[in-house]
Write a protein that holds these residues in place. Sequence first.
Motif, PDB file in Angstrom:
ATOM      1  N   ARG A  70      25.945  77.292  53.059  1.00 21.62           N
ATOM      2  CA  ARG A  70      26.000  78.132  51.760  1.00 21.62           C
ATOM      3  C   ARG A  70      27.355  77.655  50.880  1.00 21.62           C
ATOM      4  N   ARG A  71      28.230  76.805  51.073  1.00 14.25           N
ATOM      5  CA  ARG A  71      29.433  76.607  50.767  1.00 14.25           C
ATOM      6  C   ARG A  71      30.385  78.099  50.173  1.00 14.25           C
ATOM      7  N   ASN A  91      32.084  82.046  46.050  1.00 15.33           N
ATOM      8  CA  ASN A  91      31.024  80.516  46.543  1.00 15.33           C
ATOM      9  C   ASN A  91      32.086  79.870  46.577  1.00 15.33           C
ATOM     10  N   PRO A  93      33.198  76.273  45.631  1.00 15.16           N
ATOM     11  CA  PRO A  93      33.402  74.880  44.438  1.00 15.16           C
ATOM     12  C   PRO A  93      33.674  74.049  45.270  1.00 15.16           C
ATOM     13  N   GLU A  94      32.236  73.085  44.623  1.00 20.98           N
ATOM     14  CA  GLU A  94      32.208  71.757  44.926  1.00 20.98           C
ATOM     15  C   GLU A  94      33.171  71.167  45.471  1.00 20.98           C
ATOM     16  N   GLU A  95      34.463  70.972  44.637  1.00 23.91           N
ATOM     17  CA  GLU A  95      35.326  69.822  44.828  1.00 23.91           C
ATOM     18  C   GLU A  95      36.522  70.078  46.604  1.00 23.91           C
ATOM     19  N   GLU A  97      37.013  72.004  49.941  1.00 27.02           N
ATOM     20  CA  GLU A  97      37.006  71.844  51.098  1.00 27.02           C
ATOM     21  C   GLU A  97      37.478  72.793  52.186  1.00 27.02           C
ATOM     22  N   ASN A 130      41.409  71.011  47.447  1.00 26.71           N
ATOM     23  CA  ASN A 130      40.640  70.526  46.182  1.00 26.71           C
ATOM     24  C   ASN A 130      40.853  69.044  46.721  1.00 26.71           C
ATOM     25  N   GLU A 132      39.655  66.767  44.551  1.00 24.58           N
ATOM     26  CA  GLU A 132      39.775  66.211  43.396  1.00 24.58           C
ATOM     27  C   GLU A 132      41.252  66.116  43.029  1.00 24.58           C
TER      28      GLU A 132
END
Length: 157
Positions: A70-71, A91, A93-95, A97, A130, A132
């Motif tokens: 579910r991140r 939640n 964020p996608e970037e 880990e 992060n 990125e």
Amino acid sequence: MNKKAKALTLFEVLVVLVLLGMLAAVVLPRLPVPWGERDFRVRVMRFLLRAEVRAVSSGRNLLVVVDPRRRALLLFPTDRFPDSRPLSGLNIPEEIEVRERGLLELPDGRPALIIWAEGFSSGGELEFVNRERQTSFVLYFPLSQMGPLPMPPTVPR
């Protein structure tokens, strides 16, 4: 002394502005913590602080679960886990880990942290990386001296 005041030409002003713009383009991306990442750090800290306050004020043990599918970070009461819905969540964020070290492992493989009603924790580390920006921050949870760790019931698959 020259009575004529020397002024900058339009061309000279434009050259200075271009140089300042190039300098900003090089320096700004290298600043240590971007605002969005700082905001995420604050949200993580608030989520965990509220979880601790909620555990102490309600007198109930709570479980912080790292859910990679579910991140999200999810908060459950330990006495009704896994049959209840999360009390709250955050939640990721996608970037970002999430890496964990020393947290409890639930029967379904998800890492978790118990926050006891006395304000202590089951111990471990959470690192948020992060990918990125190639930056990270680590949260350390000291292991309490409360004796054996009560494991939540088996999670059905």
